[in-house]
Design a protein around this motif. Structure first.
Motif, short mmCIF file in Angstrom:
data_model
loop_
_atom_site.label_atom_id
_atom_site.label_comp_id
_atom_site.label_asym_id
_atom_site.label_seq_id
_atom_site.Cartn_x
_atom_site.Cartn_y
_atom_site.Cartn_z
N PRO A 1 -4.38 7.14 -2.69
CA PRO A 1 -3.91 5.84 -2.19
C PRO A 1 -3.92 4.80 -3.31
O PRO A 1 -4.87 4.76 -4.10
CB PRO A 1 -4.93 5.51 -1.10
CG PRO A 1 -6.13 6.31 -1.41
CD PRO A 1 -5.69 7.51 -2.15
N ILE A 2 -2.87 4.01 -3.35
CA ILE A 2 -2.79 2.97 -4.39
C ILE A 2 -2.38 1.66 -3.75
O ILE A 2 -1.80 1.63 -2.65
CB ILE A 2 -1.78 3.35 -5.50
CG1 ILE A 2 -0.37 3.54 -4.89
CG2 ILE A 2 -2.22 4.60 -6.22
CD1 ILE A 2 0.70 3.71 -5.92
N LYS A 3 -2.66 0.57 -4.40
CA LYS A 3 -2.22 -0.76 -3.98
C LYS A 3 -1.34 -1.31 -5.09
O LYS A 3 -1.79 -1.49 -6.22
CB LYS A 3 -3.41 -1.67 -3.74
CG LYS A 3 -4.25 -1.28 -2.53
CD LYS A 3 -5.35 -2.29 -2.27
CE LYS A 3 -6.30 -1.81 -1.20
NZ LYS A 3 -5.62 -1.53 0.08
N ASP B 1 0.85 -1.20 0.00
CA ASP B 1 0.00 0.00 0.00
C ASP B 1 0.88 1.24 0.00
O ASP B 1 1.85 1.33 0.76
CB ASP B 1 -0.91 0.02 1.23
CG ASP B 1 -1.93 -1.10 1.19
OD1 ASP B 1 -2.51 -1.43 2.24
OD2 ASP B 1 -2.13 -1.66 0.09
N ALA B 2 0.51 2.20 -0.89
CA ALA B 2 1.28 3.45 -0.96
C ALA B 2 0.32 4.59 -1.25
O ALA B 2 -0.86 4.39 -1.52
CB ALA B 2 2.35 3.35 -2.05
N THR B 3 0.84 5.79 -1.17
CA THR B 3 0.04 6.99 -1.47
C THR B 3 0.83 7.82 -2.47
O THR B 3 1.98 8.18 -2.21
CB THR B 3 -0.23 7.81 -0.20
OG1 THR B 3 -0.88 6.99 0.75
CG2 THR B 3 -1.09 9.02 -0.53
N LEU B 4 0.19 8.09 -3.63
CA LEU B 4 0.83 8.95 -4.62
C LEU B 4 0.48 10.39 -4.32
O LEU B 4 -0.65 10.71 -3.93
CB LEU B 4 0.33 8.59 -6.02
CG LEU B 4 0.83 7.26 -6.61
CD1 LEU B 4 0.27 7.10 -8.01
CD2 LEU B 4 2.34 7.21 -6.64
N LEU B 5 1.44 11.27 -4.53
CA LEU B 5 1.20 12.71 -4.39
C LEU B 5 1.17 13.29 -5.80
O LEU B 5 2.19 13.36 -6.47
CB LEU B 5 2.31 13.35 -3.56
CG LEU B 5 2.47 12.75 -2.15
CD1 LEU B 5 3.67 13.36 -1.45
CD2 LEU B 5 1.22 12.99 -1.32
N ILE B 6 -0.04 13.66 -6.24
CA ILE B 6 -0.22 14.12 -7.62
C ILE B 6 -0.28 15.61 -7.60
O ILE B 6 -1.11 16.21 -6.89
CB ILE B 6 -1.51 13.55 -8.23
CG1 ILE B 6 -1.45 12.01 -8.19
CG2 ILE B 6 -1.72 14.05 -9.64
CD1 ILE B 6 -2.77 11.37 -8.49
N ALA B 7 0.59 16.24 -8.44
CA ALA B 7 0.57 17.70 -8.54
C ALA B 7 -0.71 18.11 -9.22
O ALA B 7 -1.05 17.61 -10.29
CB ALA B 7 1.78 18.17 -9.32
N GLU B 8 -1.40 19.03 -8.58
CA GLU B 8 -2.68 19.46 -9.13
C GLU B 8 -2.44 20.65 -10.05
O GLU B 8 -1.94 21.68 -9.62
CB GLU B 8 -3.61 19.84 -7.97
CG GLU B 8 -5.06 19.76 -8.33
CD GLU B 8 -5.93 19.48 -7.12
OE1 GLU B 8 -5.46 19.74 -5.99
OE2 GLU B 8 -7.04 19.03 -7.30
#
Lengths: 629, 257
Positions: free
Chosen positions: A293-295, A256-263
């Motif tokens: 959040p991504i898997k 499990d991870a969390t991507l930080l997407i530039a808006e």
């Protein structure tokens, strides 16, 4: 294109915004409609966008100036953001082009089509652009591709497709054929594209059953790799797995991870493309990050877990699988009957150390064994190192001459067979009491309480009348001082003398205390004490005056003394006592009255007394005190 | 008037005294005798060692080292009662010597001479020896006397001195109590009859037996009657035993009785 660029000056676009890429896309997706003198083209800056992002649609009209009507599309929001116009004179011919810019926003993921746009070119004629298809994908990344990666026996799992490698992915490297209970090393790698920012929320966890994975390190090794020209940040875990039961089981891990997407800022500025604030750098600063959040799931690897062969399985096999060496030592090798010694068995190599049990020491009547202790060294928990067993043995039979050969049996998965390692017998020198062997030390045999190692071992000494005293501490070498008796301290003369002395002193002090207290509370005693003190002080002074034949001084001192005396007796202030008081309270023939009168006369007129008179007065004075007191 | 005979007599007498003192000194040298006893012990000639050590004691008095070595010798011979007796005597002279205490405890454990677990107060009392408690008491008494006397003459310090006196009183009372209990509880004799002895309920041989008391057991002496002595052992059993089966730790105890 160059003319356009000359009119609209180039900006220093950040690397992320690739002008070359846009130009290529523009050329790839541009739809052109060729008409005589009038052309209209529509182009989209990208064919795929992520949900929430925007795309730029440009409609270029040559030879006409009318504006098109953009039909609305369900799921899309099309907003005009700007336009530009250009005029050209080439070889005397003039021409013009109009570029209209629209912002496309997708409301949901899916496949969309920008419909054909109609332009009225005059004379009732219209021309249309070609439809432009494009796709909106969701933010959750899933490896896409056809089926599982090809199975490989000893090679790493195949990389995801090029398209999926834009997203994080997991790669697992493990042997495909394992035996039940065999500890197999496995390498887990998590790849994160360099341009992505992500936080890892969990360690890779095993999905499914039939297998167990050893504890993963919460601080994995970090490195970077380049795969087909793309940089990745890689987290690496080295661990081991074991098959619990026979059969085919898939190995799949999930992280499990969390991507930080530039808006990207949704700028609807009238400046459109020329918006001076339309810059990715500013987008990053003012636009913020969105967490997704991504898997991340590894490709499924089918493990074939095999049962250990039953044929040729030795009877003393206890489940050890791997490749090991086996050594046995003993200390000490020279012992007495009844004295314990330690057998040390070392098993080293690679394998499942947790399943290794101590080789069995053969039971015999000639010795007694105790349960062995075990400890691990090296990285035995990870599958390579040493396991050391220590077992206490006590010889009971003096005829024993050696420690027999011990054996350790394990299964080698590489050779696919059972292997038995046998140690060499260890010769022992066993001494018995009075055997004629090395003579024991005549006096010094240590006390059991001073040997902590011996205290750990069982007490095997037989307590007998003649032999138990071997544990006595040695004799004294210095004779020391002599004393005539064992009389206790309180019988010694000096002790008694001191005690008696202290008692007497206490009694005396106590007596004095009581006496002081008694007198301190008695006014009569106090008065007598005062009179006594006064007498002791005044009489010598009066006698001094007599000796000096000083009548004045004699009378003065006598008067003072009388006043003080009577002040004590009558309990009034001495200085207030006058002749009148004396006359009222004393006998007229009293010598005290006579002396006071004489002293007062002397104050006004000379009244001399002879020495005999003074002595006579003094004597009478003293007699008068006795009466008064 | 001096005659040749009288002069000769004087010379002879002087020589006699000189030689006799030398002879006496050489035969009674405790150090030499001690080393002789030690040498015999090392050679496992325990009887000879015992003879040497006992001679030293007879001629010179008691020494903790001699008593300890004597105890070791008896222990090596297997005479546990005598061994414990001499260890106890050595312990009276050196109450905190670890070797004496160690061998004593070892022998007691080895022969099952256990005593019941002491109470909390008993443990406090056992924390010091009798002489230590007594010494503490006399020191407290002296300090008390000094404080009281000083407070009489130095009225300005009377407050502090009274507090000091109060503390000394408490210390005196506590140490006296502990000394009293210690004196009352410590064994005064040891059963030295080999194999132990029967305790009789009355002071004669035909009396009913009240049990058997082991060799080496510590006892407290009571009344003596016709060759029997009333005893209480460490396990609080009481009865009569023959005088010949015991040995007093302090020989004077029996003589006084």
């Amino acid at each position: 294109m160059m003319t356009l660029l000359s009119i609209f000056p180039m900006r220093n676009w950040p690397k992320k915004v690739s002008g070359v890429f846009l130009f290529v896309v523009f050329l790839s997706f541009a739809g052109t409609v060729c008409r005589a003198n009038t052309t209209v083209t529509a182009s989209l800056d990208r064919a795929t966008i992520t949900e929430g992002e925007t795309a730029e649609l440009t409609i270029t009209i040559n030879g006409a100036s009318s504006e098109p009507e953009i039909p609305q599309v369900d799921g899309l929001r099309i907003t005009r953001t700007g336009q530009s116009q250009q005029y050209q004179f080439v070889n005397g011919s003039s021409s013009s082009s109009l570029s209209l810019i629209y912002l496309i926003e997708a409301m949901r993921p899916g496949k969309f089509t920008i419909p054909a746009v109609s332009i009225n070119v005059g004379n009732g004629k219209t021309i249309e652009t070609e439809a432009i298809p494009f796709e909106v994908v969701s933010a959750q990344a899933q490896p896409q591709g056809s089926g599982n990666p090809p199975a490989r026996s000893e090679n790493p799992a195949a990389l995801p497709d090029r398209q999926d490698r834009q997203l994080p992915f997991l790669q697992v490297d493990v042997k495909k054929r394992v035996y039940v209970g065999e500890k197999v090393p496995v390498t887990i790698k998590a790849y994160f594209p360099e341009e992505l920012q992500a936080n890892v929320n969990t360690l890779p966890t095993l999905q499914g059953d039939g297998l167990i994975v050893d504890q993963l390190d919460s601080h994995p090794r970090q490195t970077s790799e380049i795969i087909e020209g793309r940089n990745y940040n890689v987290l690496i875990w080295n661990t081991a797995i074991s098959g619990i039961k026979e059969g085919k089981y898939p190995l799949q891990l999930q992280l499990d991870a969390t991507l930080l997407i530039a808006e990207r800022r949704r700028s609807i500025s009238p400046f459109g493309r020329m918006d001076p604030f339309s810059d990715d750098l500013l987008d990053n600063f003012f636009g913020g990050y969105r967490k997704k959040p991504i898997k991340i799931v590894s490709p499924k690897i089918d493990l074939d877990i095999l049962a250990l062969p039953i044929t040729d399985q030795p009877p003393d096999f206890s489940g050890s699988i791997g490749d090991f060496s086996f050594q046995v030592t003993a200390e000490p090798t020279s012992v007495e009957v009844g004295q314990p010694f330690t057998v040390i068995m070392v098993i080293a190599g690679n394998g499942n150390f947790e399943r290794i049990k101590a080789p069995v020491f053969p039971e015999q009547a000639g010795w007694k064994t105790y349960p062995p202790s075990a400890r691990l060294e090296g990285q035995a928990n990870a599958g390579h190192g040493k396991k050391i067993f220590e077992q206490a043995v006590v010889i009971k039979d003096g005829t024993i001459r050696e420690i027999p050969a011990l054996s350790f049996c394990y299964f080698d998965p590489q050779k696919q067979q059972y292997i038995t390692r046998t140690s060499q017998p260890i010769p022992l020198t066993v001494m018995t009491t009075g055997s004629g062997g090395p003579a024991p030390a005549p006096t010094v045999l240590k006390h059991t309480s001073s040997q902590p190692e011996a205290a750990k071992q069982p007490n095997v000494h037989q307590i007998q009348k003649q032999t138990d005293d071997k544990d006595l501490l040695p004799i004294d070498r210095q004779i020391g001082a002599f004393t005539p008796s064992f009389a206790p301290l309180f019988t010694r003369p000096w002790f008694l003398f001191t005690a008696v002395l202290c008692y007497l002193l206490m009694f005396v002090v106590l007596f004095l205390f009581l006496r002081r207290r008694r007198y301190a509370g008695n006014p009569e005693h106090l008065r007598k004490q005062q009179i006594r003190q006064l007498t002791d002080k005044a009489i010598p002074e009066i006698m001094q005056a007599i000796a000096a034949e000083n009548s004045d001084l004699f009378l003065y001192r006598c008067r003072s003394m009388i006043q003080q005396y009577l002040g004590i007796i009558w309990l009034i202030a001495p200085e207030t006592i006058t002749q009148k008081d004396l006359a009222a309270r004393l006998d007229p023939s009293s010598v005290l009255l006579e002396l006071i009168i004489a002293a007062e006369k002397n104050a006004y007129a000379k009244y001399s007394l002879s020495v005999e008179q003074m002595n006579g007065y003094l004597e009478k004075l003293q007699q008068e005190w006795a009466k008064l007191v | 008037m001096k005659t040749p005979c009288s002069e000769s007599f004087l010379v002879l007498a002087l020589l006699f005294f000189l030689f006799s003192s030398v002879i006496v000194r050489a035969g009674e040298d405790p150090d030499r005798l001690f080393q002789q006893g030690n040498a015999a012990y090392v050679q496992k000639k325990f009887e000879e060692a015992i003879t040497c050590y006992e001679k030293i004691i007879r001629e010179n008095g008691y020494s903790a080292a001699v008593l300890y070595n004597l105890g070791n010798s008896y222990a090596e011979k297997g005479q546990i009662g005598r061994a414990i007796l001499n260890y106890e005597r050595a312990k009276r002279l050196k109450p905190t010597d670890p070797e004496i205490l160690g061998n004593l405890e070892h022998l007691r454990k080895a022969h099952g001479l256990f005593v019941s677990e002491p109470s909390f107060f008993q443990q406090i009392v056992n924390g010091l020896e009798l002489d230590s408690w007594t010494g503490l008491a006399i020191i407290a008494f002296v300090m008390l006397t000094t404080a009281v006397t000083a407070s009489f003459f130095l009225e300005r310090w009377s407050g502090i001195l009274r507090w000091l006196a109060g503390g000394c009183v408490l210390l005196l009372m506590a140490s006296s109590a502990c000394a009293f209990v210690s004196f009352g509880c410590r064994p005064t004799a040891i059963i030295t009859r080999e194999g132990g002895i029967e305790i009789r309920i009355s002071p004669f041989a035909a009396a009913k037996s009240g049990g058997r008391i082991q060799e080496g057991r510590g006892i407290r002496l009571g009344a003596i009657h016709k060759g029997f002595v009333h005893i209480i052992d460490e396990t609080q059993r009481a009865g009569w035993v023959p005088l010949t089966s015991i040995s007093a730790i302090d020989p004077h105890d029996l003589l006084e009785q």
